[in-house]
Design an enzyme around this catalytic site. Structure first.
Site, PDB file in Angstrom:
ATOM      1  N   HIS A  75      -8.223  -2.302   6.954  1.00 18.79           N
ATOM      2  CA  HIS A  75      -8.031  -2.416   5.500  1.00 18.79           C
ATOM      3  C   HIS A  75      -8.620  -3.765   5.064  1.00 18.79           C
ATOM      4  O   HIS A  75      -8.593  -4.719   5.844  1.00 18.79           O
ATOM      5  CB  HIS A  75      -6.559  -2.504   5.098  1.00 18.79           C
ATOM      6  CG  HIS A  75      -5.653  -1.398   5.530  1.00 18.79           C
ATOM      7  ND1 HIS A  75      -5.111  -1.311   6.785  1.00 18.79           N
ATOM      8  CD2 HIS A  75      -5.143  -0.350   4.834  1.00 18.79           C
ATOM      9  CE1 HIS A  75      -4.317  -0.255   6.862  1.00 18.79           C
ATOM     10  NE2 HIS A  75      -4.319   0.352   5.692  1.00 18.79           N
TER      11      HIS A  75
ATOM     12  N   ASP B  64      -6.375  -6.665   5.830  1.00 14.57           N
ATOM     13  CA  ASP B  64      -6.194  -7.057   7.233  1.00 14.57           C
ATOM     14  C   ASP B  64      -7.145  -8.165   7.633  1.00 14.57           C
ATOM     15  O   ASP B  64      -6.863  -8.924   8.555  1.00 14.57           O
ATOM     16  CB  ASP B  64      -6.513  -5.892   8.193  1.00 14.57           C
ATOM     17  CG  ASP B  64      -5.694  -4.655   7.930  1.00 14.57           C
ATOM     18  OD1 ASP B  64      -4.580  -4.788   7.398  1.00 14.57           O
ATOM     19  OD2 ASP B  64      -6.186  -3.555   8.255  1.00 14.57           O
TER      20      ASP B  64
HETATM   21  C1  3MF Z   1       1.119   4.095   7.281  1.00 15.41           C
HETATM   22  C2  3MF Z   1      -0.207   4.368   7.828  1.00 15.41           C
HETATM   23  C3  3MF Z   1      -1.300   3.523   7.266  1.00 15.41           C
HETATM   24  C4  3MF Z   1      -2.617   4.221   7.234  1.00 15.41           C
HETATM   25  C5  3MF Z   1      -3.668   3.316   6.724  1.00 15.41           C
HETATM   26  C6  3MF Z   1      -5.003   3.953   6.579  1.00 15.41           C
HETATM   27  C7  3MF Z   1      -0.940   1.179   7.442  1.00 15.41           C
HETATM   28  O1  3MF Z   1       2.114   4.848   7.841  1.00 15.41           O
HETATM   29  O2  3MF Z   1      -0.348   5.186   8.697  1.00 15.41           O
HETATM   30  O3  3MF Z   1      -1.390   2.342   8.034  1.00 15.41           O
HETATM   31  O4  3MF Z   1      -2.984   4.750   8.471  1.00 15.41           O
HETATM   32  O5  3MF Z   1      -3.305   2.818   5.477  1.00 15.41           O
HETATM   33  O6  3MF Z   1      -4.956   5.107   5.872  1.00 15.41           O
END
Ligand code: 3MF
Ligand code: MG
Length: 436
Positions: free
Chosen positions: A100, A103
């Site tokens: 992301h 991140d």
């Molecule tokens: C939350 C998730 C997310 C998604 C991510 C990408 C933070 O339960 O699984 O991780 O995987 O946002 O789509």
């Protein structure tokens, strides 16, 4: 460039199933051929950035447990984090990573500055990707952590939040395209509600439909060749999330005319939270033509939370990869480890060991699934079970040439009297156990 974070380790070897070395693969051999294809090309592993390099180890009752030399909010530390991340990707020999925006770069005071920071880190990634050959499976925007998104991103009652989210997704799609990302993922962590007392569901769904239409439109305008993926999840963080499960997403895509444009990124833990099995979600997505990619992990079956543990249940994974193989395997998708350590697993080595175990389990699951396919272990009994439908009279009930009246006439004329047959569930369960 090695940071030394993982000590002397720079490449995890494959040592075969009799190895007792915790820092070696026992089953994942990228070059082993499975159903005529290299194992690496089947599994298409990705390591995610957020759990391994961002999450501090907190839970609802306590904060940070991990102390990492890259924690902090400067660009210098963001580059240090990237250095360690690529050390780990290379040590594991994974072909892909995922991230992301939030991140990889510290948030700035303005949208423009945050975007510029993302672009600067993307340049840094590009150098590392060129040097290592590691590719981007997908990029995504974090539209759920910052307080501005507390009431949703696309579904927010405030149009300025919708605008901020749209601009953010554009910047993340630009970076994903620039880095050659093979997919772009949307997980709507806050797209849902806490209480219906303050929520206009119809309006929020229309906002979300328009948002996604703009994403698809932009994809075509910039010539992004990757797949747009939505990740279903039923609840957590919101009480009810609009992208509840695969079936709900399909209905949403149909309603906004996007069913041929968008596919799904299906996560094991989210399937469990929705009250389904992982293989149910995979099988349904394949049946509806919206299977894209997987987030591999495991949820604790007792806690009822999204525990995002590393997968370790081979029989379950065999059934999941069976669905992936039946769906024709991954095209742009892959196996992304959306999994985190337990908060007491403090050592750098724990990060490697967790991924090694997950990759080995996936490899075992894949190999078991491939053998079931080669032997037509389940396909045989399945086609036998539906064999009646091969007959012309049965086909004519489905091709539009018969009506309730003509079927009734046939039932009477031919004195049709169906005889129940065994579903043979235990036989099939025992059969699967021969492979896992
Ligand atoms: C939350 C998730 C997310 C998604 C991510 C990408 C933070 O339960 O699984 O991780 O995987 O946002 O789509
Ligand atoms: Mg996920």
């Amino acid at each position: 460039m090695s940071t030394g974070f993982f000590g002397a380790i720079d490449k995890i070897p494959f040592e075969g199933k009799d190895s007792t070395n915790p820092l070696a693969f026992r089953f994942y051999d990228p070059n082993e051929m499975v159903l005529g294809k290299r194992m690496e090309d089947h599994l298409r592993f990705a390591v995610c950035y957020w759990h391994s390099f961002v999450w501090p180890g907190g839970d609802p009752f306590g904060g940070q447990t991990f102390e990492r030399p890259w924690f902090g909010d400067t660009m210098e530390l963001a580059r240090k984090k990237a250095d360690v991340a690529f050390d780990m990707f290379e040590a594991l020999g994974v072909p892909y990573f995922t991230f992301h925006d939030a991140d990889v770069r510290p948030e700035a005071d303005t949208f423009t500055e945050s975007r510029d920071r993302l672009n600067a880190i993307a340049d840094y990634f590009q150098e590392k990707m060129d040097a290592s050959g590691i590719k981007l499976l997908w990029g995504t925007a974090n539209l759920f952590s910052h307080r501005r998104y507390m009431a949703g991103a696309a579904t927010n009652p405030d149009p300025d939040v919708f605008a901020y989210a749209a601009a953010t997704v554009k910047s993340c799609m630009d970076v994903t395209q620039r880095l050659g990302g093979e997919n772009y993922v949307l997980w709507g962590g806050r797209e849902g509600y806490e209480t219906l007392l303050n929520t206009d569901m119809g309006r929020e769904l229309d906002q979300m439909g328009r948002f996604l239409s703009m994403v698809v439109d932009y994809k075509h305008r910039i010539g992004f060749k990757g797949t747009i993926l939505i990740e279903p999840k039923p609840q957590e963080p919101t009480k009810h999330q609009y992208d509840y499960d695969v079936g709900t997403i399909y209905g949403f895509l149909k309603r906004y005319g996007l069913e041929n444009e968008v596919k799904t990124n299906i996560e094991q833990g989210h399937a469990i939270l929705a009250g389904h099995s992982f293989e149910h979600e995979l099988s349904l997505a394949a049946a509806l033509g919206i299977f894209g990619s997987i987030d591999m992990n495991r949820n604790d079956y007792q806690s009822g939370w999204d525990t995002d543990q590393f997968p370790n249940n081979v029989p379950e994974m065999a059934l999941a990869y069976l669905e992936v193989l039946k769906a024709g395997g991954f095209t742009t998708g892959g196996t992304n480890f959306d999994a985190k350590l337990r908060r007491q697993s403090l050592d750098p080595e724990d990060l490697l060991i967790a991924h090694i175990g997950g990759m080995d389990c996936c490899a075992r699951g894949l190999k078991a699934a491939a053998r079931m396919i080669e032997d037509k272990a389940l396909a045989g009994p399945l086609s036998e079970r539906y064999a009646g439908w091969d007959k012309p009279q049965a086909k004519s009930m489905l091709d539009g040439s018969m009506t309730l009246e003509s079927i009734e006439k046939r039932v009477i004329d031919e004195k049709i009297d169906p005889q129940p047959r065994s579903g043979r569930q235990e036989y099939l369960e025992n059969l699967v156990n021969r492979y896992v």
